[in-house]
Design an enzyme around this catalytic site. Structure first.
Site, PDB file in Angstrom:
ATOM      1  CG  ASN A   1      99.645  46.848  62.497  1.00  0.00           C
ATOM      2  OD1 ASN A   1     100.240  47.772  63.038  1.00  0.00           O
ATOM      3  ND2 ASN A   1     100.041  45.579  62.566  1.00  0.00           N
ATOM      4  CD1 TRP A   2      98.404  53.088  60.036  1.00  0.00           C
ATOM      5  CD2 TRP A   2      99.258  54.912  61.020  1.00  0.00           C
ATOM      6  NE1 TRP A   2      97.536  54.136  59.813  1.00  0.00           N
ATOM      7  CE2 TRP A   2      98.045  55.261  60.403  1.00  0.00           C
ATOM      8  CE3 TRP A   2      99.973  55.888  61.711  1.00  0.00           C
ATOM      9  CZ2 TRP A   2      97.525  56.555  60.454  1.00  0.00           C
ATOM     10  CZ3 TRP A   2      99.467  57.181  61.767  1.00  0.00           C
ATOM     11  CH2 TRP A   2      98.250  57.515  61.138  1.00  0.00           C
ATOM     12  CE  LYS A   3     102.306  45.040  59.748  1.00  0.00           C
ATOM     13  NZ  LYS A   3     102.733  43.871  59.023  1.00  0.00           N
TER      14      LYS A   3
ATOM     15  CD  GLU B   1      97.493  40.268  60.949  1.00  0.00           C
ATOM     16  OE1 GLU B   1      97.005  41.216  60.333  1.00  0.00           O
ATOM     17  OE2 GLU B   1      98.592  40.323  61.531  1.00  0.00           O
TER      18      GLU B   1
ATOM     19  CB  SER C   1      98.973  40.437  51.088  1.00  0.00           C
ATOM     20  OG  SER C   1     100.356  40.354  51.424  1.00  0.00           O
TER      21      SER C   1
ATOM     22  N   GLY D   1      97.954  46.120  56.869  1.00  0.00           N
ATOM     23  CA  GLY D   1      99.292  46.659  57.074  1.00  0.00           C
ATOM     24  C   GLY D   1      99.639  47.675  55.999  1.00  0.00           C
ATOM     25  N   GLY D   2     100.407  47.246  55.013  1.00  0.00           N
ATOM     26  CA  GLY D   2     100.930  48.150  53.989  1.00  0.00           C
ATOM     27  C   GLY D   2      99.883  49.046  53.350  1.00  0.00           C
TER      28      GLY D   2
HETATM   29  P1  13P Z   1     100.182  43.547  55.232  1.00  0.00           P
HETATM   30  O1  13P Z   1      98.782  44.036  54.952  1.00  0.00           O
HETATM   31  O2  13P Z   1     101.232  44.541  54.918  1.00  0.00           O
HETATM   32  O3  13P Z   1     100.427  42.192  54.638  1.00  0.00           O
HETATM   33  O4  13P Z   1     100.276  43.358  56.832  1.00  0.00           O
HETATM   34  C1  13P Z   1      99.283  42.652  57.478  1.00  0.00           C
HETATM   35  C2  13P Z   1      99.460  42.812  58.944  1.00  0.00           C
HETATM   36  O5  13P Z   1     100.435  42.340  59.508  1.00  0.00           O
HETATM   37  C3  13P Z   1      98.463  43.599  59.669  1.00  0.00           C
HETATM   38  O6  13P Z   1      98.609  43.467  61.047  1.00  0.00           O
END
Ligand code: 13P
Length: 246
Positions: free
Chosen positions: A9-11, A164, A208, A229-230
């Site tokens: 999820n690149w956000k 999540e 995370s 995410g990150g």
């Molecule tokens: P992180 O992996 O950065 O904690 O984000 C998780 C997330 O929100 C994936 O949708």
């Protein structure tokens, strides 16, 4: 055995240059023993579709409208996503629930809109830290999932669920494998009561996930991959997480 799925999820991250580097790093390290997808910002769907066209990596979006079309400024319909070859769309991410006031029924309607066009919704559920500390984790995630189950009806078995915990997103504070598995088992039980396909459904963990904790998380009985995410923004990290999944 369920085949695992790792979805990035690149956000709201990316640019033409960084996307090209990231995607070529992911393609170049394949093939993978799990399903792999990237969920990119809308403006990058077209270039992502072109770049990934001859790869086994799938792509998706991070949100969609519940409407088919109409006067909904700023919204993107599932029909439009289909034109870009999207296979997945994330719905109900906690950042949308929190910053865009999305409620359970809207999330469920978006999931239904996705499935009606053959796009797999990745439905996010998860409790805040305050809710966990108040002992409300079970009731919160069940309430969130229940709205989707009821709205999807006999199609419920076709969604992907992502647990999540909000307190683990972007904080570096991962749920322990045992904490995550406990919630995944609850969600699986809820799905079993709703659909005969429950044991074939994927329940992803997100929050995370990093190369050094992925294999322990993915080793849990009801964790079928991750929503990342990150760590999905750095090819070497994302590739390592995909390898941990199979
Ligand atoms: P992180 O992996 O950065 O904690 O984000 C998780 C997330 O929100 C994936 O949708």
């Amino acid at each position: 055995m369920r085949r695992k799925l790792v979805a990035g999820n690149w956000k709201m991250h990316g640019s033409h240059t960084t996307n090209a580097e990231l995607l070529s790093g992911i393609i170049g390290s394949g093939p993978y023993g799990c399903d792999v997808a990237v969920c990119v910002p809308f403006p990058y769907l077209s270039e992502t579709a072109v770049t990934l066209a001859r790869s086994q990596i799938r792509w998706g979006a991070q949100d969609c409208s519940k409407h088919e079309q109409g006067a909904y400024t700023g919204e993107v319909s599932v029909g439009m996503l289909v034109e870009f070859g999207c296979r997945y769309v994330i719905v109900g991410h906690s950042e949308r629930r929190q910053f865009h006031a999305e409620g359970d029924q809207l999330v469920a309607d978006k999931a239904k809109a996705a499935l009606s066009r053959g796009v797999t919704p990745i439905v996010c559920v998860g409790e805040t830290l305050a809710q966990r500390e108040a002992g409300e984790t079970e009731s919160v995630v069940k309430r969130q999932l229940s709205a989707v189950i009821h709205t999807l009806g006999h199609c419920a078995g076709e969604m992907v669920v992502a647990y999540e915990p909000v307190w683990a997103i972007g904080t570096g504070r991962t749920a322990t494998p045992e904490q995550a598995q406990a919630v995944h088992a609850l969600l699986r039980a809820q799905l079993r009561a709703a659909t005969p396909q429950a044991d074939a459904m994927k329940i992803l963990y997100g929050g995370s996930v990093k190369p050094d904790n992925a294999s322990t998380l993915f080793g849990q009985a009801d964790i079928d991959g991750g929503l990342i995410g990150g760590a999905s923004l750095k090819a070497s990290d994302f590739v390592a997480i995909c390898r941990a999944a199979g």
